[in-house]
Write an enzyme that holds these catalytic residues in place. Structure first.
Site, PDB file in Angstrom:
ATOM      1  N   MET E   1      80.191  74.578  77.946  1.00 10.24           N
ATOM      2  CA  MET E   1      79.532  74.686  76.636  1.00 10.24           C
ATOM      3  C   MET E   1      78.451  75.754  76.656  1.00 10.24           C
ATOM      4  O   MET E   1      77.302  75.480  76.356  1.00 10.24           O
ATOM      5  CB  MET E   1      78.937  73.336  76.268  1.00 10.24           C
ATOM      6  CG  MET E   1      78.283  72.631  77.423  1.00 10.24           C
ATOM      7  SD  MET E   1      78.183  70.872  77.119  1.00 10.24           S
ATOM      8  CE  MET E   1      79.864  70.478  76.733  1.00 10.24           C
ATOM      9  N   PRO E   2      78.831  76.964  77.021  1.00 11.86           N
ATOM     10  CA  PRO E   2      77.808  78.007  77.120  1.00 11.86           C
ATOM     11  C   PRO E   2      77.350  78.518  75.743  1.00 11.86           C
ATOM     12  O   PRO E   2      78.072  78.414  74.744  1.00 11.86           O
ATOM     13  CB  PRO E   2      78.498  79.139  77.887  1.00 11.86           C
ATOM     14  CG  PRO E   2      79.721  78.524  78.499  1.00 11.86           C
ATOM     15  CD  PRO E   2      80.122  77.428  77.562  1.00 11.86           C
ATOM     16  N   TYR E   3      76.149  79.039  75.757  1.00 15.86           N
ATOM     17  CA  TYR E   3      75.570  79.740  74.614  1.00 15.86           C
ATOM     18  C   TYR E   3      75.128  81.108  75.123  1.00 15.86           C
ATOM     19  O   TYR E   3      74.433  81.188  76.137  1.00 15.86           O
ATOM     20  CB  TYR E   3      74.377  78.958  74.065  1.00 15.86           C
ATOM     21  CG  TYR E   3      73.518  79.755  73.116  1.00 15.86           C
ATOM     22  CD1 TYR E   3      73.839  79.853  71.767  1.00 15.86           C
ATOM     23  CD2 TYR E   3      72.398  80.444  73.573  1.00 15.86           C
ATOM     24  CE1 TYR E   3      73.064  80.600  70.900  1.00 15.86           C
ATOM     25  CE2 TYR E   3      71.613  81.194  72.711  1.00 15.86           C
ATOM     26  CZ  TYR E   3      71.947  81.266  71.375  1.00 15.86           C
ATOM     27  OH  TYR E   3      71.186  82.016  70.515  1.00 15.86           O
TER      28      TYR E   3
END
Lengths: 78, 78, 78, 78, 78, 78
Positions: E1-3
């Site tokens: 769940m990278p940003y």
């Protein structure tokens, strides 16, 4: 003169690891710097990359902490 | 009501230190708060400062992790 | 290799201005770069500064949009 | 598809704790995700929340590190 | 769940353009999402990318606004 | 002394609007400030909120710009 901030959860990609390795982080730095060179013609010497590793308790998705949300998603697929 | 985020590598400024000292961090907070007062007339009580210390493996420049990039620069100067 | 992000409201410091001037922004850039040089010995060529100007509707303090909070504070002082 | 970053000092809310608990962090994640659903109609599955816990030495207000500023405020109220 | 947050100056890559094009921005989004898939095995559906375009007056390097710093560098090379 | 950054796409919640309204933004500011009061006992006067509105071209999900990803999702559901 781009600046890129990459936020990821602090987790390993293989059993026995609890975080991204130095090699994986170097690959992110190299990859995103080259992307900015290729797409926008920014020299790699003009790009800063900062990687933040975030504890899974501190990352929310679906209104839940990350691990709980994954368990919910996994259950829904059964 | 400014907010200032200062990101630095986690390193000492003198032998035997591995991070910025509390005094150095206080000096950054004081200095940047006074700068906003002097330039934009913002009262220091309206300014938040957040300092992030980033592991050198997590900081990229020149397409490389920070320490590797410095070694490359140092080699190039010889 | 510091990165500094300065967030301020989009407002002028004198009548007839609706934002920080280019000169004021240059003074912030110069001031914070020199601060990092003086406190942590970072060369100014290693420091990036990014200034974000935020509409007053988009800035909250005291649970209120910025201008409303200031009016409340001003009223409380009477 | 909102992204929310919550920055707090690393401190406990009760004696004997030195940081926010997992339950408190889950409550922040749930609360802010529901807020975006209620106000802007964003599904909670479209919202990321990242909580950063910042050492009190690294947080400045009033031109001072956080704990020092609080002591100053407490003294001024006497 | 990278940003991932990519900050670039608001400038065109060819004469007559004053900003990155929609195609260039789509290429950044695609490239960085695939990088996180390849390096850390993150599905592209778990990655958010936010691109910030920053006026050149608001970007500092070398203690100067971006365009002024570039002129200085160009002058030094002669 | 929390700082909260809320990033949303620049879009309206009803026909004829192209962005969040001032009332919606005030509701986000109020809601998140009260959340921090309720969960962590932070006075609302100690909380800053900054809302960033991001063009849909500049927001990526699923490796695509936001609107394209939504079209893809909508198509997949048919």
């Amino acid at each position: 003169m781009p600046y890129v901030n990459i936020q990821i959860t602090r987790e390993g990609t293989a059993p026995g690891r609890d975080a991204a390795t130095a090699e994986e982080k170097a690959a992110l730095i190299k990859g995103v710097s080259e992307l900015l060179l290729n797409v926008l013609n920014k020299p790699v010497t003009s790009t800063f990359v900062v990687i933040d590793e975030v504890d899974t308790d501190n990352w929310g998705w679906g209104g839940l902490p990350a691990l709980e949300y994954r368990r919910q998603l996994a259950g829904a697929k059964k």
